[in-house]
Design a protein around this motif. Structure first.
Motif, PDB file in Angstrom:
ATOM      1  N   HIS B  68       1.255  -1.349  -0.065  1.00 50.07           N
ATOM      2  CA  HIS B  68      -0.258   0.099  -0.530  1.00 50.07           C
ATOM      3  C   HIS B  68       0.754   1.396  -0.123  1.00 50.07           C
ATOM      4  CE1 HIS B  68      -4.006  -2.371   0.915  1.00 50.07           C
ATOM      5  NE2 HIS B  68      -2.946  -2.556   1.312  1.00 50.07           N
ATOM      6  N   ARG B 126      -7.562   2.961   7.109  1.00 48.17           N
ATOM      7  CA  ARG B 126      -8.443   3.276   5.783  1.00 48.17           C
ATOM      8  C   ARG B 126      -8.011   4.435   5.812  1.00 48.17           C
ATOM      9  NH1 ARG B 126     -13.775   0.288   8.299  1.00 48.17           N
ATOM     10  NH2 ARG B 126     -13.113  -1.624   7.517  1.00 48.17           N
ATOM     11  N   GLN B 128      -7.116   8.131   2.869  1.00 45.31           N
ATOM     12  CA  GLN B 128      -7.670   8.149   1.943  1.00 45.31           C
ATOM     13  C   GLN B 128      -6.101   8.053   0.525  1.00 45.31           C
ATOM     14  OE1 GLN B 128     -10.884   9.051   1.492  1.00 45.31           O
ATOM     15  NE2 GLN B 128     -10.885   8.044   3.640  1.00 45.31           N
ATOM     16  N   LEU B 143      -8.178   3.660  -4.189  1.00 43.47           N
ATOM     17  CA  LEU B 143      -9.399   3.507  -3.354  1.00 43.47           C
ATOM     18  C   LEU B 143     -10.256   5.477  -3.931  1.00 43.47           C
ATOM     19  CD1 LEU B 143     -10.694   2.933  -0.946  1.00 43.47           C
ATOM     20  CD2 LEU B 143      -9.161   4.076   1.043  1.00 43.47           C
ATOM     21  N   TRP B 149     -12.425   0.389  -3.728  1.00 48.32           N
ATOM     22  CA  TRP B 149     -11.188   0.400  -4.936  1.00 48.32           C
ATOM     23  C   TRP B 149     -11.200   0.521  -6.276  1.00 48.32           C
ATOM     24  CZ3 TRP B 149      -7.036   0.975  -2.349  1.00 48.32           C
ATOM     25  CH2 TRP B 149      -6.604   0.589  -1.305  1.00 48.32           C
TER      26      TRP B 149
END
Lengths: 159, 159
Positions: B68, B126, B128, B143, B149
């Protein structure tokens, strides 16, 4: 200086205990003296949330009864049978049970009222500007911009 | 309509499985078909991070190899012996082991190469604007503002 490479994986129970046993002012620190927190997420460079492996010896409390204004929390019971104290109930948990505490929801803490150790995983995020309300004790906390918790009495005077 | 009161605590393994088994485009969903995710944090109104109880049957993968851009991840092994695949190593884990994956760090996923189920707790925040990079597959994800997604090929064309 370069930062050391994080480990790939570790045995959670063998992680180093947190250096400072409690952030609470002295009058309250004794209540969590049977608690041992081993920070796990930090070891891997995780910063958006914290994960602790937390052991409560018999008689130990996880925290004062409290709720956060912005930060969510979650616990999962690995060993033992802690009692979860919320605004409305006392609930005995078993290994494999979990509970979540949304910001602004019920106040909560765990107590080990048994004769065996309790071990939990606890997760909490690090939302800025968090404040902590303690319904049962004359203390309040705000998260300062430097990431430190500032504790005062409810009338604002320092400890 | 008022929202139902969240439970005080639950047995994690008895939580309802996620309705949509995978968000991946069809060519990749098969690789995680032996995976069953039970969202836990959502049940308590926790929104700042997610916690899943995730079971991998023999042969199951936790995800495609990925990292990520903004979200941190953390896993704890409850049962079984998953193989953690990172950029540099394959590491067999055991119950009680944990690993964290900082945003922008090593790509990673777990595989169950054994004949027994693997069960993990997995935590992810989570943040942004997150993007996911898949070093081994022709797919990328962003995202969207609505929390969904969006998957495309690496050249940007949709699946």
């Amino acid at each position: 200086m370069t930062k050391p490479e994080p480990p790939i994986a570790i045995e959670a129970a063998a992680a180093a205990p947190r250096k400072q046993a409690s952030n609470y002012p002295a009058p309250f620190a004794a209540r969590v003296s049977a608690r041992e927190k081993r920070p796990l997420g930090d070891l891997f460079g995780v910063t958006n949330f914290g994960v602790n492996h937390t052991r409560l010896a018999p008689g130990g409390h996880s925290a004062l009864q409290h709720r956060h204004s912005k930060q969510d929390e979650f616990i999962y019971v690995l060993e033992g049978e802690p009692t979860l104290v919320t605004d409305t109930a006392e609930t005995q948990l078993r290994p494999g049970m979990c509970a979540g505490f949304a910001a602004g929801g019920s106040a909560h803490h765990l107590e080990n009222r048994t004769s065996r150790d309790v071990v939990i995983l606890e997760v909490g995020d690090r939302s800025q500007g968090d404040e902590v309300f303690y319904p049962d004790d004359d203390v309040q906390a705000v998260l300062a911009d430097d990431g430190q918790w500032l504790f005062t009495r409810k009338n604002g005077t320092p400890y």
